[in-house]
Motif scaffolding. Structure first.
Motif, PDB file in Angstrom:
ATOM      1  N   ALA A 111     -49.688   1.613  64.358  1.00 58.09           N
ATOM      2  CA  ALA A 111     -48.438   2.371  64.488  1.00 58.09           C
ATOM      3  C   ALA A 111     -48.655   3.834  64.098  1.00 58.09           C
ATOM      4  O   ALA A 111     -48.224   4.749  64.798  1.00 58.09           O
ATOM      5  CB  ALA A 111     -47.351   1.740  63.619  1.00 58.09           C
ATOM      6  N   ARG A 112     -49.349   4.045  62.983  1.00 58.02           N
ATOM      7  CA  ARG A 112     -49.552   5.423  62.521  1.00 58.02           C
ATOM      8  C   ARG A 112     -50.488   6.185  63.455  1.00 58.02           C
ATOM      9  O   ARG A 112     -50.320   7.389  63.662  1.00 58.02           O
ATOM     10  CB  ARG A 112     -50.079   5.440  61.079  1.00 58.02           C
TER      11      ARG A 112
ATOM     12  N   PHE B  22     -50.747   5.722  66.719  1.00 57.93           N
ATOM     13  CA  PHE B  22     -49.938   6.052  67.895  1.00 57.93           C
ATOM     14  C   PHE B  22     -49.035   7.254  67.585  1.00 57.93           C
ATOM     15  O   PHE B  22     -48.959   8.208  68.354  1.00 57.93           O
ATOM     16  CB  PHE B  22     -49.103   4.832  68.283  1.00 57.93           C
ATOM     17  N   ALA B  23     -48.383   7.225  66.415  1.00 59.89           N
ATOM     18  CA  ALA B  23     -47.474   8.312  66.030  1.00 59.89           C
ATOM     19  C   ALA B  23     -48.215   9.641  65.932  1.00 59.89           C
ATOM     20  O   ALA B  23     -47.697  10.693  66.296  1.00 59.89           O
ATOM     21  CB  ALA B  23     -46.804   7.991  64.694  1.00 59.89           C
ATOM     22  N   ARG B  24     -49.470   9.584  65.457  1.00 60.52           N
ATOM     23  CA  ARG B  24     -50.234  10.808  65.245  1.00 60.52           C
ATOM     24  C   ARG B  24     -50.831  11.321  66.545  1.00 60.52           C
ATOM     25  O   ARG B  24     -50.780  12.514  66.838  1.00 60.52           O
ATOM     26  CB  ARG B  24     -51.351  10.510  64.238  1.00 60.52           C
ATOM     27  N   GLU B  25     -51.370  10.411  67.358  1.00 59.38           N
ATOM     28  CA  GLU B  25     -52.172  10.852  68.496  1.00 59.38           C
ATOM     29  C   GLU B  25     -51.386  11.071  69.788  1.00 59.38           C
ATOM     30  O   GLU B  25     -51.850  11.802  70.657  1.00 59.38           O
ATOM     31  CB  GLU B  25     -53.309   9.851  68.753  1.00 59.38           C
ATOM     32  N   VAL B  26     -50.249  10.425  69.933  1.00 57.76           N
ATOM     33  CA  VAL B  26     -49.502  10.616  71.180  1.00 57.76           C
ATOM     34  C   VAL B  26     -48.887  12.009  71.169  1.00 57.76           C
ATOM     35  O   VAL B  26     -48.149  12.373  70.253  1.00 57.76           O
ATOM     36  CB  VAL B  26     -48.425   9.524  71.357  1.00 57.76           C
ATOM     37  N   ASP B  27     -49.227  12.789  72.192  1.00 57.13           N
ATOM     38  CA  ASP B  27     -48.789  14.182  72.264  1.00 57.13           C
ATOM     39  C   ASP B  27     -47.518  14.252  73.104  1.00 57.13           C
ATOM     40  O   ASP B  27     -47.558  14.448  74.311  1.00 57.13           O
ATOM     41  CB  ASP B  27     -49.927  15.000  72.907  1.00 57.13           C
TER      42      ASP B  27
ATOM     43  N   SER C 105     -41.200  13.471  71.281  1.00 54.54           N
ATOM     44  CA  SER C 105     -40.762  12.527  70.258  1.00 54.54           C
ATOM     45  C   SER C 105     -41.525  11.223  70.415  1.00 54.54           C
ATOM     46  O   SER C 105     -41.713  10.738  71.535  1.00 54.54           O
ATOM     47  CB  SER C 105     -39.259  12.235  70.382  1.00 54.54           C
ATOM     48  N   VAL C 106     -41.959  10.666  69.288  1.00 60.14           N
ATOM     49  CA  VAL C 106     -42.640   9.377  69.281  1.00 60.14           C
ATOM     50  C   VAL C 106     -41.800   8.418  68.434  1.00 60.14           C
ATOM     51  O   VAL C 106     -41.408   8.754  67.312  1.00 60.14           O
ATOM     52  CB  VAL C 106     -44.061   9.502  68.696  1.00 60.14           C
ATOM     53  N   PHE C 107     -41.521   7.245  68.987  1.00 61.99           N
ATOM     54  CA  PHE C 107     -40.665   6.260  68.326  1.00 61.99           C
ATOM     55  C   PHE C 107     -41.486   5.048  67.926  1.00 61.99           C
ATOM     56  O   PHE C 107     -42.194   4.482  68.746  1.00 61.99           O
ATOM     57  CB  PHE C 107     -39.538   5.837  69.278  1.00 61.99           C
ATOM     58  N   VAL C 108     -41.381   4.673  66.654  1.00 63.73           N
ATOM     59  CA  VAL C 108     -42.097   3.505  66.162  1.00 63.73           C
ATOM     60  C   VAL C 108     -41.076   2.407  65.897  1.00 63.73           C
ATOM     61  O   VAL C 108     -40.135   2.600  65.111  1.00 63.73           O
ATOM     62  CB  VAL C 108     -42.877   3.841  64.870  1.00 63.73           C
ATOM     63  N   ASN C 109     -41.244   1.298  66.567  1.00 57.51           N
ATOM     64  CA  ASN C 109     -40.351   0.139  66.404  1.00 57.51           C
ATOM     65  C   ASN C 109     -38.891   0.463  66.672  1.00 57.51           C
ATOM     66  O   ASN C 109     -37.989  -0.021  65.979  1.00 57.51           O
ATOM     67  CB  ASN C 109     -40.536  -0.487  65.010  1.00 57.51           C
ATOM     68  N   THR C 110     -38.684   1.288  67.684  1.00 55.99           N
ATOM     69  CA  THR C 110     -37.323   1.535  68.159  1.00 55.99           C
ATOM     70  C   THR C 110     -37.422   2.109  69.573  1.00 55.99           C
ATOM     71  O   THR C 110     -38.518   2.376  70.062  1.00 55.99           O
ATOM     72  CB  THR C 110     -36.527   2.432  67.194  1.00 55.99           C
TER      73      THR C 110
END
Lengths: 416, 416
Positions: B350-351, B353-358, B361-366
């Motif tokens: 999860a972290r 994905f949050a860091r590397e996706v450019d 907005s990046v959404f984790v578990n939503t």
């Protein structure tokens, strides 16, 4: 390699660069500084060739001076890279964050921008400094220096490449120098939208106009500095003189030097002649309006275009105004949104000037010369932005990042 | 009046607007809301005419729906203006400040931008909302709505003008509607560099491409939303289903709806067929890669262009990937930097994905559907930025300001 290929290489290298830890980036920067030191002789030799060619081509003494890498400047360059290694890493900084009523945690996080291109003029120290600033902020750099400094820039790049090659995690394309000196190459860079995420043009009006006409990539423009100082009648006279003389004469060739002095009419007879004498004795040519010429007859008559000229020289336009409102209106009409200053003891006048003057930086009771990344505490600057979006005024490391939204949930779904 | 004249009028009006106190701006906004309510009948009548003309011209039902001002939407519009009056005023906010070793106090202060132009499509509520957002942030607004909504927009503008006319301190030019529906007029607006400080284009790919080609004014682009959801094998299966269904079906026509689902290969046999059944029963057409078609034969074969398509409809591209790295690489290649989500229980995945996706907005578990100014807590949004500079993701009131440097000294002068 075409310019587009250079930009593509940088863009491909970015995925490896953006995730580097601060420790790794700093190690790379220190190796870059050491490589410049180790290759000092080669770089100076290359610079000698550039300087000799510039002299042979009849380039002005000022430009030759900017081009020349003295021993002192080499030391400054190396220490600038070490300063950048010491700066806090903006990447990963959580700028703000909050939790919504539904439990979503929203964080706004600083991230690298991607490929940063910089077009700059003769100063060869920019090559290494911009490379270091870009890498520190997790970006790749595409550099387009002046053709006049090409041999020096190639020697600097060779040193940087040797340092980069020692880091397995860092691909070769992270810093790239464009060696095609043509204007077409510059235009190609301005249009490499697919690969360039930010272009910072540093240069004269011709470059800025070309960027405004041709660029399709996002830009932060380091434009002209037609800087103003307004002396209110409430000013401390000695402070007014000190700030005026400093803003004009301490370094007239840079963008934060004063180009127009605006003076409250109550000061025209008593204070103004003295400061003009002092400026004149420092070699400054004064171009004044009718009132200025009346109280100080040695002044040349200012023409309309003087109000719009960035002299970058020991020339000063001077105008007498009835009040702070007229000073603000003059700046609105002629300013370039770089840096403006007021000297005043009247708090209402000072605060009104600070609020209403629409410029990158407004200085109260101090000199426009402080419009500078180093003086702001940013360590080393990329330039000074004269635009309103993204960043105004001195451009530090932080301005080479973007703020991404990261939203942490626990399975929330939206109803409408 | 030419478009340039309209922009000049707005620029001239700005000096009166930028200095308005929050109390005055809020009073103006509340009067604007009241004027819309008072002229409800005239506005609905004008809208009826627009809707009838659109129907007669064979405009699609979706567009007619967007164009139609129902009683409920009128109420929503009025309450949106009141919400904006209630929002904190960003102007004058000191974002950060520090004192230098020489005693200079540097403050970074939010200020209005100037003239904000917005190009938008059929929704007539945008006219009043953007006007209110611009005035609240001390800006003037130049609005270029769809020709299809012209009668409605003129009726809304007449109501706003009647409110503005009741405020002596506010000149008539502060909000201006461009009534020339031609493409040439839009291009003139994109090039009114002398008067327009920010252009926000909201619309389809054709508008964005035109802006990228023609604009010389600074822009914040509200571009396409080719949004991705990646389901990791560590995901809670029920949460994965809920987020997937929500992201695709809760409102498929908007830019934060999911367009491509990426699924970890370990979930292809057990989890994927069930969620595709559920999506299909909600009317979603599935276009899948070979693995998807193997486990769920009803899927249409996805072609290369499906990965790059923003359907804005009940269509979904589905791809099975070996791991989170492949999901990130797919998003790098095909994403539009709008909104992407992951469902995962594995904290490292999860972290990463949050860091590397450019992306904006990046959404984790939503769900990606939360990429929205209202859902972020901004009250009312101008749009969603898909660019990296100035602002990423939902554009709130704050993004309509710029940050100026104000430096307070006591006579400091610079040595070099």
């Amino acid at each position: 390699m075409t310019v587009t290929d250079v930009c593509r290489t940088a863009a491909e290298a970015w995925s490896a660069v953006k995730g580097l830890t601060t420790a790794r980036k700093n190690a790379l920067l220190l190796d870059m500084a050491a490589a410049i030191e180790d290759n000092r002789a080669e770089i100076i030799l290359a610079n000698d060739a550039d300087v000799a060619a510039a002299r042979a081509n009849g380039v002005s003494a000022t430009l030759v001076d900017r081009l020349t890498l003295t021993e002192r400047r080499m030391t400054g360059l190396v220490s600038a890279i070490r300063t950048i290694a010491d700066l806090p890493d903006p990447v990963g900084q959580v700028v703000e964050g909050w939790t919504r009523p539904n439990g979503l945690l929203i964080e706004r996080v600083r991230e690298p921008i991607g490929v940063v291109a910089v077009i700059y003029e003769a100063r060869p120290n920019v090559t290494a400094e911009v490379a270091a600033l870009c890498l520190k902020s997790g970006n790749c750099a595409v550099l387009r220096g002046s053709s006049m400094a090409m041999a020096t820039n190639k020697a600097v790049m060779a040193a940087l490449d040797s340092a980069i090659a020692r880091h397995d995690a860092v691909p070769a394309g992270v810093v790239r120098l464009i060696t095609d000196p043509s204007r077409e190459a510059a235009k190609e860079l301005m249009r490499a939208k697919e690969f360039v995420d930010l272009l910072v043009p540093r240069g004269g009006p011709e470059l800025i106009e070309s960027v405004e006409r041709h660029a399709t990539v996002p830009t932060v423009i380091d434009g002209a500095g037609n800087c103003h100082v307004y002396i209110d009648h409430s000013a401390d006279p000695d402070m007014a003189t000190a700030v005026t003389v400093n803003a004009k004469t301490s370094r007239p060739s840079v963008c934060n030097a004063m180009e127009t002095l605006l003076v409250h009419e109550e000061l025209a007879r008593d204070w103004l002649p003295g400061v003009l004498d002092e400026l004149a004795s420092a070699g400054v040519e004064i171009r004044g309006d009718a009132t200025v010429r009346e109280v100080w007859p040695k002044a040349v008559a200012a023409r309309e275009e003087d109000w719009g000229t960035e002299y970058l020289d020991l020339v000063l336009a001077v105008r007498v105004v009835p009040d702070v409102g007229a000073a603000i209106a003059h700046i609105d009409r002629w300013g370039t949104s770089n840096a403006e200053a007021i000297v005043a003891r009247d708090i209402d006048v000072a605060r009104r000037f600070a609020r209403e003057v629409d410029s990158g930086s407004v200085f109260v009771n101090t000199s426009t010369r402080y419009s500078d990344g180093g003086e702001f505490g940013y360590g080393v600057e990329i330039g000074v932005s004269t635009q309103k979006l993204h960043i105004r005024g001195p451009i530090g490391l932080t301005a080479l990042t973007t703020v991404k939204n990261v939203v942490w949930g626990t399975g929330q779904t939206r109803v409408v």
